[in-house]
Motif scaffolding. Structure first.
Motif, PDB file in Angstrom:
ATOM      1  N   LEU A  63      61.143  14.093 146.068  1.00  0.00           N
ATOM      2  CA  LEU A  63      61.181  13.243 145.056  1.00  0.00           C
ATOM      3  C   LEU A  63      61.340  11.755 145.586  1.00  0.00           C
ATOM      4  N   ILE A  64      62.251  11.495 146.636  1.00  0.00           N
ATOM      5  CA  ILE A  64      62.322  10.319 147.475  1.00  0.00           C
ATOM      6  C   ILE A  64      61.221   9.942 148.133  1.00  0.00           C
ATOM      7  N   LYS A  65      60.581  10.940 148.752  1.00  0.00           N
ATOM      8  CA  LYS A  65      59.160  10.503 149.195  1.00  0.00           C
ATOM      9  C   LYS A  65      58.155  10.049 148.430  1.00  0.00           C
ATOM     10  N   LYS A  66      57.983  10.665 147.323  1.00  0.00           N
ATOM     11  CA  LYS A  66      57.129  10.359 146.412  1.00  0.00           C
ATOM     12  C   LYS A  66      56.992   8.941 145.991  1.00  0.00           C
ATOM     13  N   ALA A  67      58.259   8.432 145.800  1.00  0.00           N
ATOM     14  CA  ALA A  67      58.653   7.079 145.539  1.00  0.00           C
ATOM     15  C   ALA A  67      58.174   5.906 146.527  1.00  0.00           C
ATOM     16  N   GLN A  68      58.587   6.359 147.754  1.00  0.00           N
ATOM     17  CA  GLN A  68      58.294   5.470 148.933  1.00  0.00           C
ATOM     18  C   GLN A  68      56.649   5.667 149.509  1.00  0.00           C
ATOM     19  N   THR A  69      56.337   6.961 149.213  1.00  0.00           N
ATOM     20  CA  THR A  69      54.798   6.856 149.698  1.00  0.00           C
ATOM     21  C   THR A  69      53.706   5.747 148.892  1.00  0.00           C
ATOM     22  N   LYS A  70      54.024   5.686 147.551  1.00  0.00           N
ATOM     23  CA  LYS A  70      53.100   4.696 146.790  1.00  0.00           C
ATOM     24  C   LYS A  70      53.389   3.183 147.694  1.00  0.00           C
ATOM     25  N   ASN A  71      54.532   2.719 147.961  1.00  0.00           N
ATOM     26  CA  ASN A  71      54.866   1.527 148.361  1.00  0.00           C
ATOM     27  C   ASN A  71      54.352   1.370 149.796  1.00  0.00           C
ATOM     28  N   ILE A  72      54.220   2.196 150.506  1.00  0.00           N
ATOM     29  CA  ILE A  72      53.757   2.339 151.877  1.00  0.00           C
ATOM     30  C   ILE A  72      52.075   2.561 151.705  1.00  0.00           C
ATOM     31  N   LEU A  73      51.693   3.461 151.005  1.00  0.00           N
ATOM     32  CA  LEU A  73      50.196   3.401 151.011  1.00  0.00           C
ATOM     33  C   LEU A  73      49.399   2.250 150.568  1.00  0.00           C
ATOM     34  N   ASP A  74      50.258   1.523 149.376  1.00  0.00           N
ATOM     35  CA  ASP A  74      49.813   0.251 148.948  1.00  0.00           C
ATOM     36  C   ASP A  74      49.503  -0.741 149.898  1.00  0.00           C
ATOM     37  N   ASN A  75      50.301  -0.811 151.140  1.00  0.00           N
ATOM     38  CA  ASN A  75      50.252  -1.573 152.052  1.00  0.00           C
ATOM     39  C   ASN A  75      49.243  -1.004 153.283  1.00  0.00           C
ATOM     40  N   LYS A  76      48.467   0.002 153.101  1.00  0.00           N
ATOM     41  CA  LYS A  76      47.420   0.448 153.732  1.00  0.00           C
ATOM     42  C   LYS A  76      48.307   0.806 155.169  1.00  0.00           C
ATOM     43  N   LEU A  77      49.341   1.614 155.103  1.00  0.00           N
ATOM     44  CA  LEU A  77      50.052   2.421 156.110  1.00  0.00           C
ATOM     45  C   LEU A  77      50.171   3.702 155.733  1.00  0.00           C
ATOM     46  N   THR A  78      50.185   4.662 156.705  1.00  0.00           N
ATOM     47  CA  THR A  78      50.621   5.976 156.675  1.00  0.00           C
ATOM     48  C   THR A  78      52.080   6.263 156.476  1.00  0.00           C
ATOM     49  N   ILE A  79      52.466   7.122 156.330  1.00  0.00           N
ATOM     50  CA  ILE A  79      54.325   7.214 156.454  1.00  0.00           C
ATOM     51  C   ILE A  79      54.419   7.217 157.866  1.00  0.00           C
ATOM     52  N   PRO A  80      53.851   7.960 158.779  1.00  0.00           N
ATOM     53  CA  PRO A  80      53.937   7.824 160.305  1.00  0.00           C
ATOM     54  C   PRO A  80      53.910   6.488 160.997  1.00  0.00           C
ATOM     55  N   GLN A  81      52.909   5.822 160.513  1.00  0.00           N
ATOM     56  CA  GLN A  81      52.599   4.250 160.818  1.00  0.00           C
ATOM     57  C   GLN A  81      53.730   3.602 160.471  1.00  0.00           C
ATOM     58  N   PHE A  82      54.351   3.582 159.205  1.00  0.00           N
ATOM     59  CA  PHE A  82      55.300   3.008 158.739  1.00  0.00           C
ATOM     60  C   PHE A  82      56.582   3.317 159.616  1.00  0.00           C
ATOM     61  N   ASN A  83      56.872   4.536 159.907  1.00  0.00           N
ATOM     62  CA  ASN A  83      57.879   5.031 160.565  1.00  0.00           C
ATOM     63  C   ASN A  83      58.019   4.352 162.010  1.00  0.00           C
ATOM     64  N   VAL A  84      56.946   4.236 162.525  1.00  0.00           N
ATOM     65  CA  VAL A  84      56.789   3.490 164.042  1.00  0.00           C
ATOM     66  C   VAL A  84      56.899   2.072 163.749  1.00  0.00           C
ATOM     67  N   LEU A  85      56.426   1.502 162.772  1.00  0.00           N
ATOM     68  CA  LEU A  85      56.700  -0.027 162.759  1.00  0.00           C
ATOM     69  C   LEU A  85      58.247  -0.384 162.452  1.00  0.00           C
ATOM     70  N   GLN A  86      58.801   0.602 161.699  1.00  0.00           N
ATOM     71  CA  GLN A  86      60.069   0.463 161.420  1.00  0.00           C
ATOM     72  C   GLN A  86      61.078   0.491 162.608  1.00  0.00           C
ATOM     73  N   ILE A  87      60.725   1.465 163.396  1.00  0.00           N
ATOM     74  CA  ILE A  87      61.390   1.753 164.625  1.00  0.00           C
ATOM     75  C   ILE A  87      61.393   0.420 165.519  1.00  0.00           C
ATOM     76  N   LEU A  88      59.775  -0.134 165.881  1.00  0.00           N
ATOM     77  CA  LEU A  88      59.787  -1.250 166.718  1.00  0.00           C
ATOM     78  C   LEU A  88      60.215  -2.393 166.174  1.00  0.00           C
ATOM     79  N   ALA A  89      60.301  -2.551 164.942  1.00  0.00           N
ATOM     80  CA  ALA A  89      60.874  -3.778 164.208  1.00  0.00           C
ATOM     81  C   ALA A  89      62.466  -3.804 164.610  1.00  0.00           C
ATOM     82  N   PHE A  90      63.302  -2.822 164.469  1.00  0.00           N
ATOM     83  CA  PHE A  90      64.745  -2.712 164.720  1.00  0.00           C
ATOM     84  C   PHE A  90      64.867  -2.518 166.105  1.00  0.00           C
ATOM     85  N   LYS A  91      64.197  -1.828 166.853  1.00  0.00           N
ATOM     86  CA  LYS A  91      64.584  -1.447 168.218  1.00  0.00           C
ATOM     87  C   LYS A  91      64.022  -2.426 169.488  1.00  0.00           C
ATOM     88  N   GLY A  92      62.916  -2.951 168.899  1.00  0.00           N
ATOM     89  CA  GLY A  92      62.218  -3.773 170.060  1.00  0.00           C
ATOM     90  C   GLY A  92      61.277  -3.042 170.664  1.00  0.00           C
TER      91      GLY A  92
END
Length: 156
Positions: A23-52
């Motif tokens: 249920l939570i993933k469904k809500a997240q997926t729309k936002n992420i896909l609307d920005n032309k990212l896959t969930i794994p791509q978003f996860n990688v960007l998220q890690i790099l944005a916060f960890k460097g």
């Protein structure tokens, strides 16, 4: 009904965890896909944005995926100019992933919506309940992979 003293089977518990996750993933997926990212791509960007900048191997470990999978994700993010590979200054064998200004701009756009969706999804849990849940899930993760990956998401 008070469930404190009722024994719940592991299969039922697993089913509930999966159902809530989906249920939570469904809500997240729309936002992420609307920005032309896959969930794994978003996860990688998220890690790099916060960890460097970090080694590809570390990203693989944090996401519990293979090195080949991370290579493919990084390749696709590089094509979009959202990340770049950088050689390690201390070990020639190591390649680091680094978020680009374009990648940072995109994560700055997507992440606040992601946070808002998550907050809305778990707003009915008290701080005490959230802390208990983190501890319980953390113990389960530690038994499977050890403590080295325990702090994957917090605080980047």
């Amino acid at each position: 009904m008070d469930l404190n003293n009722v024994e719940i089977s592991p299969v039922i518990l697993w089913g509930e965890l999966v159902r809530v996750y989906e249920l939570i993933k469904k809500a997240q997926t729309k936002n992420i896909l609307d920005n032309k990212l896959t969930i794994p791509q978003f996860n990688v960007l998220q890690i790099l944005a916060f960890k460097g900048s970090i080694p590809l191997k570390n990203i693989s470990n944090l996401l519990y995926v293979t090195g080949a999978n991370i290579t493919c994700i990084i390749n696709n993010l590089e094509k979009e100019k959202l990340v770049k590979r950088v050689p390690s200054k201390t070990d020639r064998r190591v390649v680091l992933a680094e978020i680009t200004p374009e990648g940072q701009e995109l994560i700055n756009k997507v992440y606040p919506i992601y946070v808002k969706n998550i907050e809305g999804s778990i707003s009915d849990l008290s701080t005490i309940e959230r802390n208990k849940l983190i501890k319980i899930l953390g113990r389960s993760e530690e038994r499977r992979v050890g403590k080295e990956c325990r702090s994957r998401w917090s605080p980047y």
